[in-house]
Write an enzyme that holds these catalytic residues in place. Structure first.
Site, PDB file in Angstrom:
ATOM      1  N   HIS A  34      -7.331   0.903  -6.632  1.00  0.00           N
ATOM      2  CA  HIS A  34      -7.577   0.015  -5.483  1.00  0.00           C
ATOM      3  C   HIS A  34      -8.197  -1.280  -6.037  1.00  0.00           C
ATOM      4  O   HIS A  34      -9.377  -1.572  -5.821  1.00  0.00           O
ATOM      5  CB  HIS A  34      -8.498   0.717  -4.475  1.00  0.00           C
ATOM      6  N   ASP A  40     -17.379   7.346  -1.920  1.00  0.00           N
ATOM      7  CA  ASP A  40     -16.117   7.179  -1.183  1.00  0.00           C
ATOM      8  C   ASP A  40     -15.799   8.526  -0.533  1.00  0.00           C
ATOM      9  O   ASP A  40     -16.456   9.538  -0.811  1.00  0.00           O
ATOM     10  CB  ASP A  40     -15.005   6.753  -2.173  1.00  0.00           C
ATOM     11  N   ARG A  87       0.870  -1.182   0.000  1.00  0.00           N
ATOM     12  CA  ARG A  87       0.000   0.000   0.000  1.00  0.00           C
ATOM     13  C   ARG A  87       0.898   1.220   0.000  1.00  0.00           C
ATOM     14  O   ARG A  87       1.689   1.418   0.927  1.00  0.00           O
ATOM     15  CB  ARG A  87      -0.935  -0.015   1.208  1.00  0.00           C
ATOM     16  N   ARG A 120     -13.943  -8.748   1.119  1.00  0.00           N
ATOM     17  CA  ARG A 120     -12.506  -8.541   0.928  1.00  0.00           C
ATOM     18  C   ARG A 120     -11.755  -9.844   1.198  1.00  0.00           C
ATOM     19  O   ARG A 120     -10.835 -10.219   0.470  1.00  0.00           O
ATOM     20  CB  ARG A 120     -11.975  -7.430   1.852  1.00  0.00           C
ATOM     21  N   GLN A 164     -10.008  -4.077  -3.780  1.00  0.00           N
ATOM     22  CA  GLN A 164     -11.306  -3.617  -3.272  1.00  0.00           C
ATOM     23  C   GLN A 164     -12.376  -3.730  -4.357  1.00  0.00           C
ATOM     24  O   GLN A 164     -13.473  -4.231  -4.116  1.00  0.00           O
ATOM     25  CB  GLN A 164     -11.195  -2.157  -2.804  1.00  0.00           C
ATOM     26  N   CYS A 205     -16.455   1.638   0.177  1.00  0.00           N
ATOM     27  CA  CYS A 205     -15.359   0.716   0.505  1.00  0.00           C
ATOM     28  C   CYS A 205     -14.961   0.806   1.975  1.00  0.00           C
ATOM     29  O   CYS A 205     -14.321  -0.100   2.490  1.00  0.00           O
ATOM     30  CB  CYS A 205     -14.168   0.961  -0.407  1.00  0.00           C
TER      31      CYS A 205
END
Ligand code: CP
Ligand code: NVA
Length: 299
Positions: A127, A218, A100, A286, A130, A258
């Site tokens: 991402h 988001d 990340r 996930r 996700q 998310c």
């Protein structure tokens, strides 16, 4: 050949569909195996995480492997040792890198130097884990993803970019509503459209949400943009996902986020806690999608 997973477009259409089906199967079977027995995967995170870290660490354990979690703060990365050097060192010890970080170019560089598979656990640009998992969350309710209208309301950020890539493979009609100046990168849109994605962009949330089966949102300021939060809050107000906005969507429409979410900003408390919200299923999925991704890389 080493399989890396840096963006959804690292998969072909068949692979993307197979991953969603496989993750769905794994979820139903509460799948465990010894596929990763004797293997260690190192997670290198330069940004905070709850879901991505835990779902990967638990997925690796459920596949029989082990993990080591490292951040820039307590490693030499924080003292300017370059990622490319770190990647070469970790490659001498471990069997995979789950990273990340900030710029996608850092991931690209790291991948050039790593001798082991690299997975993008979120970058400023994408991402992918996700959004593959979000495709599973839609698939388990509405398996014909190509028949769906999916709205994106808010920032044209890393999540939006990965949804644009997902629209290439899964064929849903993606309608993004982003404030002027916060649209997704033109290159991401152009590439997806050239590959056949049905993606439209507007500044009007009502236009994007009208008739939608799923409404995604988001945070208004992503990790690394915290200093812009105040200024963005003024601009993004009209993009809040509220019951009023959802009245324009298809009856029974579901709301996705998310997480982590900011209630009272990108969505209301009532929407987050209401019957349309499927955010906890998204968080659970996930884990199942990480297992499918790991199986794809290590089988
Ligand atoms: N959705 C997501 O990636 O959450 P974390 O930042 O907690 O990993
Ligand atoms: N766009 C958000 C997603 C967090 C999971 C961010 O990058 O902070």
């Amino acid at each position: 050949m080493i399989r890396n997973f840096l963006t959804i477009l690292d998969l072909d259409r068949e692979q993307a569909h197979a991953l969603v089906r496989r993750a769905d199967e794994m979820k139903r079977a509460r799948f465990t195996s010894d596929l990763l027995a004797g293997k260690t995967l190192v997670l290198v995170f330069e940004k905070a995480s709850t879901r991505t870290r835990l779902s990967f660490e638990i997925a690796v354990r459920q596949l029989g492997g082990s993990t080591i979690f490292m951040t820039d703060r307590e490693s030499q990365l924080g003292r300017s040792e370059p990622l490319k050097d770190t990647a070469r060192v970790i490659s001498r010890y471990a069997d995979g890198l789950i990273v990340r970080t900030f710029g996608q170019e850092k991931l690209d560089e790291l991948t050039r130097y790593a001798a082991i598979p690299v997975v993008n656990a979120l970058s400023d640009q994408y991402h992918p884990c996700q959004v593959m998992s979000d495709c599973l969350t839609m698939f388990e309710r509405t398996p014909d993803l190509a028949a769906l209208t999916v709205a994106w309301v808010g920032d044209g950020n890393n999540m939006a970019h990965s949804f644009i890539n997902a629209a290439v493979h899964f064929g849903f009609d993606l309608r993004l509503a982003c404030p002027s100046g916060f649209e997704p990168q033109a290159a991401v849109l152009e590439r997806a459209r050239a590959l056949g994605a049905r993606v439209t962009l507007t500044a009007d949330p009502a236009e994007a949400v009208r008739g939608a089966d799923y409404v995604n949102t988001d945070v208004w300021a992503s990790m690394g943009q915290e200093h812009e939060h105040h200024g963005r809050a003024k601009i993004f107000g009209p993009y809040q996902v509220s019951d009023e906005l959802l009245r324009l969507a298809r009856p029974g429409c579901k709301v996705m986020h998310c997480l982590p979410a900011h209630r009272g900003e990108e969505l209301t408390e009532a929407v987050m806690e209401g019957p349309a919200s499927i955010v906890w299923d998204q968080a659970e999925n996930r884990l199942h999608m990480q297992k499918a991704i790991l199986e794809w890389i290590y089988s």
